[in-house]
Design an enzyme around this catalytic site. Structure first.
Site, short mmCIF file in Angstrom:
data_model
loop_
_atom_site.label_atom_id
_atom_site.label_comp_id
_atom_site.label_asym_id
_atom_site.label_seq_id
_atom_site.Cartn_x
_atom_site.Cartn_y
_atom_site.Cartn_z
CG HIS A 219 -2.18 -0.80 0.98
ND1 HIS A 219 -2.99 -1.24 2.01
CD2 HIS A 219 -2.77 -1.24 -0.17
CE1 HIS A 219 -4.02 -1.91 1.50
NE2 HIS A 219 -3.90 -1.92 0.19
CG ASP B 122 -0.15 3.69 4.16
OD1 ASP B 122 -0.29 2.79 3.33
OD2 ASP B 122 -0.66 3.65 5.30
CG ASP C 65 -1.39 -1.44 7.47
OD1 ASP C 65 -2.04 -0.86 6.60
OD2 ASP C 65 -0.59 -0.85 8.23
#
Length: 301
Positions: A63, A65, A206
């Site tokens: 992802h 970020d 995450d």
């Protein structure tokens, strides 16, 4: 000892005063970086550590970020005159993504070795640290990592003398090399006690809570775990988006018998994570809601 610096504590997007979550560890002259979102190299400069010395970069998942700062970091490392190999550890399929990101950092003067993770659980050793990677539960393939510095048993000098080992050979045995003394082979096991507790750091972000992640974090000296949302009424949202709330991170630390818990990866909507400090300490006493660039030096007990 292991030096640890949590470079940033934010999730999704960088904010004024809150950089994206990334972890830096330094051991025995080698630097390990976990995740590299936008602006990570700025945080490294602020931390006082050197980009030149980064030997290993571990990516949890792809992802933005967590990975879009990679090409800029590698370019800065190249300009710092680094020439030694850099190893990147990433989920399966990472080679193609990393090569695409590196288009903007051409002609790097060092070898880039990419190790793809293909199993749910993997263990490998780099520069003296044992690294365990365990698949998490997120919207894309994602891994949590633990770093373990093992510690040999105590050297029994009296036993070594009894076995006829001269002092100049003690170091060889302490480093795991067998020697010949008095016409017979002396192995390290003959003069070393049982292995002692080492140092363990676990980084988990995450993901939803999972038994295998609790197992990964078992007996960690420091567990760095995401707390995307603070309030318990955000649980439904956390389940939908495959993240954790503060309470779940605290429970993971408790169940894993971790010594310390640092929360990270805060939602941009969470204006003041530190205001929940008393709340999280009530759930797990040795907890910290850190600021960016939080540091700790972990030593053998």
């Amino acid at each position: 000892m292991i030096d640890v610096c949590l470079l940033g504590t934010g999730g999704t997007m960088p904010l004024p005063g809150r950089a994206l979550t990334s972890l830096l560890l330094r051991y025995n002259g080698h630097t390990f970086l976990v995740d590299c979102g936008e602006g990570t190299q700025v945080q490294i400069r602020k931390s006082g550590f050197s980009m030149h010395d980064i030997d290993v970069i571990l990516i949890t998942h792809f992802h933005a970020d967590h990975v879009t700062g990679l090409s800029g970091l590698l370019l800065s490392m190249a300009k710092s005159e680094r020439r030694e190999k850099v190893t990147i550890v990433a989920p399966k399929g990472g080679t193609e993504i990393i090569r695409c990101l590196c288009i903007t950092a051409p002609a790097m003067p060092f070898e880039l070795e990419i190790k793809e993770l293909t199993e749910m659980k993997e263990r490998f050793e780099l520069y003296g640290l044992i690294i365990d990677a365990v698949e998490a539960e997120h919207s894309v393939l994602c891994y949590a990592y633990s770093f373990t510095l093992s510690r040999k048993g105590r050297f029994d000098a009296e036993k070594a003398r009894t076995l006829g080992v001269i002092v100049k050979d003690w170091k060889l045995l302490q480093n795991g090399t067998s020697i010949i003394a008095g016409g017979r082979t002396i192995t390290p096991e003959m003069v070393l006690g049982a292995p002692r507790k080492g140092i363990k750091v676990t980084y988990c972000t995450d993901t939803r809570p999972l038994p295998r992640l609790t197992e990964l974090a078992m007996d960690s000296d420091l567990l760095i775990c995401e707390g995307m949302y603070a309030e318990e009424d955000k649980l439904k949202m956390a389940i939908e988006k495959k993240h954790m709330i503060f309470f779940e991170a605290a429970k993971t630390a408790h169940d894993a018998n971790a010594k310390k818990l640092w929360l990270t990866h805060f939602s941009p909507a969470l204006d003041d994570p530190q205001s929940y400090s008393d709340y999280i300490k009530a759930k797990f006493d040795n907890s910290l809601i850190p600021n960016d660039l939080e540091k700790i030096e972990l030593r053998y007990t």
